[in-house]
Design a protein around this motif. Structure first.
Motif, short mmCIF file in Angstrom:
data_model
loop_
_atom_site.label_atom_id
_atom_site.label_comp_id
_atom_site.label_asym_id
_atom_site.label_seq_id
_atom_site.Cartn_x
_atom_site.Cartn_y
_atom_site.Cartn_z
N GLY A 230 9.39 40.87 8.78
CA GLY A 230 9.92 39.80 9.61
C GLY A 230 9.25 38.47 9.36
O GLY A 230 9.85 37.41 9.60
N GLU A 231 8.03 38.52 8.88
CA GLU A 231 7.30 37.29 8.56
C GLU A 231 7.37 36.97 7.07
O GLU A 231 7.47 35.82 6.67
N VAL A 247 14.49 35.93 13.87
CA VAL A 247 14.52 35.60 15.29
C VAL A 247 13.33 36.27 15.97
O VAL A 247 12.76 37.23 15.46
N TYR A 248 12.97 35.74 17.11
CA TYR A 248 11.91 36.38 17.89
C TYR A 248 12.56 37.36 18.87
O TYR A 248 13.49 37.00 19.61
N VAL A 255 8.54 38.54 15.42
CA VAL A 255 9.66 38.01 14.65
C VAL A 255 10.29 39.14 13.86
O VAL A 255 9.60 39.91 13.18
N VAL A 256 11.62 39.23 13.97
CA VAL A 256 12.35 40.30 13.26
C VAL A 256 13.51 39.66 12.50
O VAL A 256 13.78 38.46 12.64
N LEU A 257 14.20 40.49 11.71
CA LEU A 257 15.40 40.03 11.01
C LEU A 257 16.64 40.47 11.77
O LEU A 257 16.77 41.64 12.12
N ASP A 375 13.00 45.56 11.39
CA ASP A 375 11.63 45.06 11.27
C ASP A 375 10.75 46.14 10.65
O ASP A 375 11.11 47.34 10.65
N ASN A 376 9.62 45.73 10.10
CA ASN A 376 8.59 46.64 9.57
C ASN A 376 9.17 47.65 8.58
O ASN A 376 9.03 48.87 8.75
N VAL A 377 9.82 47.14 7.55
CA VAL A 377 10.44 48.00 6.54
C VAL A 377 9.39 48.32 5.48
O VAL A 377 8.79 47.42 4.87
N SER A 378 9.18 49.61 5.23
CA SER A 378 8.24 50.02 4.20
C SER A 378 8.69 51.33 3.57
O SER A 378 9.53 52.05 4.12
#
Length: 602
Positions: A230-231, A247-248, A255-257, A375-378
């Motif tokens: 997100g960042e 966006v928050y 912050v996410v997409l 968010d937090n894609v890994s």
């Protein structure tokens, strides 16, 4: 000269002319005589050939060998395959000899210097032994013979309720044929055991969690590749149609997409070189969106595989070569952890049964469609703890008021002579669930897990005839039933797993009275185990249960080698917390059975 050779010689002599005719007027007569001779010759040849064939077949009756062919998976090259003993009689050399088996049938063998050699393909079936030719260092090949196809796991240290569960670091529950898929909404296995439509089987779910907990302690730490938080975006590039923005999010507090596309449009996160870590981790909030993972292999980069995770309650679906998993329809943030190899293989089995599954996968793109947030894609090499907690949370969320996890399928044993209707409980499920929940409590100190484990003890005091799991043998020795049938079946491995669950709760550190109750149930079970173990001993193996005693009209249900080795493993680990000469003598003797040893005879 054999009868067959004599017949051929006689037939040949009939073909030789005995009179030479020069008068052409006799030609029709000669034709008629020749036709008669040919007919006679043909008849003699057919009769002699038939007699010779049946004389050979009479020597070698083709009854099927005793014992079923092995059904377990083996590696290496078998020395002989089925059908190698069908050698025609006329091709045998002087060293070949028929072996008469119990006056019932024969198999072709060889003799040399007073020894008779029997084909291993026959021995394998007849004695249920196993062998393969393997490479043996610089000495070339050798033949390895095993009496059992299974393995004994010897404890390396005392069993610890906060550490590896028994030998479960060696288990891979999700790859089993009886696992339909891993649920997208629950993150736990869906079983096809006893119902091909798929259902949640508490034992399988507990084993799934326990195996991943154990692997987390024994495997190397996972490799983690962060793609998007997100960042910042790493190791990848967005090919965007401007349907995505940062966006928050107040719930995520970060912050996410947010993505929003129309029709077939999509937002693509492209990974140029592909990533070999194939466990996907991300946080999702779907309105009506979907996430697609695009994979290929290093050996065949042009063949593309797509797995779609959609807002749906469906389990798994196949359409036009695409695999779809429903991850639920809740309009809330959800953490998604998926082993992409397992997800692809489970779909592949439904698309192309029998064909080789793709190996060495790599991820080279993610696609977003519809409307949602991410968010937090890994990508990582493993996510054992995430799978462990998925199982633990499922157990907490699906425990009923009785403290159990009902099995919602019909279970029939002994050809339907014993039957359980949907809603039955299992001592093995209760025990393994308690082992998992106490470990979740140890890791997190979250009392919800311990409370669930304590609640599971209730059914150990409810008799089978009242929908519990307790029975007694001859009205004296308590037994915790894996399958609480009427009459009782007394399954051994499920009973011992229940004992470990009771021990784990007792050792949880809680001062709750139910912990003391777990200790009492454990000690009573130990008494029963030591008294009843001899009933499971066949002198060359063990039996799975005591249905032959309960029903009286069926033969013993002999444990196949993987279940027999489970019995041995359980006793060996139990000995680390309860040293006892009875348990040790049985464990040693049963381990010997796996090497071909037998109890002495009179």
């Amino acid at each position: 000269m054999t009868p067959h050779q004599s017949a051929k010689a006689n037939a040949a002599s009939l073909l030789l002319p005995t009179t030479v005719y020069s008068d052409q007027r006799d030609f029709p007569m000669r034709v008629r005589i020749s036709l008669k001779l040919l007919l006679l010759v043909f008849t003699v040849v057919v009769v002699c050939t038939t007699l010779s064939y049946w004389s050979n077949c009479g020597v070698q009756q083709q009854h099927p060998p005793c014992g079923p062919p092995a059904t377990h998976e083996r590696t290496g090259v078998d020395l002989l395959e089925d059908g190698d003993d069908d050698m025609p009689q006329e091709t045998r050399d002087e060293n070949e000899i028929d072996c008469a088996i119990n006056d019932e049938y024969t198999v072709p063998c060889k003799q040399d210097k007073g020894e008779v050699y029997v084909p291993f393909s026959f021995l394998r079936k007849y004695f249920e032994v196993y062998g393969k030719v393997v490479k043996h260092g610089s000495n070339g090949e050798r033949f390895e013979w095993q009496h059992s196809y299974s393995k004994v796991y010897y404890p390396r240290q005392k069993y610890d309720p906060s550490k590896v569960f028994l030998w479960f670091e060696n288990y891979n529950v999700e790859v089993r044929d009886r696992v339909k898929c891993i649920s997208g909404s629950e993150g736990v296995p869906v079983s096809t055991q006893w119902d091909t439509r798929g259902h949640f089987y508490p034992i399988q779910i507990a084993q799934f969690g326990l195996s991943h907990f154990s692997k987390n302690l024994t495997d190397s730490p996972p490799t983690i590749v962060v793609l998007e938080d997100g960042e910042a975006t790493q190791r990848a590039d967005w090919q965007t149609g401007m349907g995505i923005r940062k966006v928050y999010d107040n719930v995520a507090e970060s912050v996410v997409l947010e993505f929003k596309t129309e029709g077939e449009n999509k937002e693509t996160l492209s990974i140029d070189e592909g990533i070999e870590e194939v466990t996907l981790n991300c946080d999702l909030l779907f309105t009506n969106g979907s996430l697609t993972v695009v994979l290929n292999t290093a050996t065949d980069p042009n063949t593309i595989y797509r797995i779609h995770y959609i807002a749906s309650d469906s389990l798994i679906a196949i359409k036009d070569g695409n695999i779809f998993y429903g991850i639920g329809t809740s309009n809330q943030w959800k953490t998604l952890t998926r082993d992409l190899t397992i997800d692809l293989h489970k779909g592949w089995l439904q698309m192309k049964k029998g064909s080789a599954k793709p190996r060495n996968l790599r991820v080279y793109a993610l696609e977003l469609r519809g409307h949602g947030r991410i968010d937090n894609v890994s990508l990582s090499s493993s996510a054992h703890l995430a799978h462990f907690f998925a199982a633990a949370n499922w157990l907490v969320n699906h425990q009923d008021d009785s403290g159990g996890w009902p099995n919602m399928v019909t279970r029939k044993l002994s050809n339907g002579m014993l039957e359980l209707s949907p809603g039955w409980y299992s001592a093995m499920a209760q025990g393994q669930a308690m082992s998992l929940l106490t470990r979740a409590f140890k890791v997190t100190n979250d009392l919800h897990y311990l409370e669930s484990a304590l609640k599971a003890i209730q059914l150990f005091n409810v008799r089978s005839e009242h929908r519990g799991i307790l029975t007694t043998f001859l009205g004296k020795y308590v037994w915790y039933e894996e399958y609480p049938t009427l009459p009782s079946s007394f399954v051994l491995n499920g009973f011992v797993y229940a004992l470990f669950g009771l021990y784990d709760v007792q050792q949880s550190g809680s001062t709750h009275q139910l912990c003391r109750e777990a200790g009492r149930l454990f000690q009573e079970g130990l008494v029963s185990l030591k008294k009843m173990l001899p009933l499971f001993d066949t002198g060359s193996g063990s039996v799975y249960d005591l249905r032959h005693f309960s029903l009286g009209t069926v033969p013993p249900n002999v444990a196949r080698w993987d279940y027999h080795s489970t019995h041995v493993n359980q006793l060996l680990f139990l000995l680390t917390i309860h040293p006892d000469p009875t348990l040790k003598s049985v464990a040693d003797r049963w381990a010997g059975y796996m090497k071909g040893k037998r109890a002495p005879h009179n």
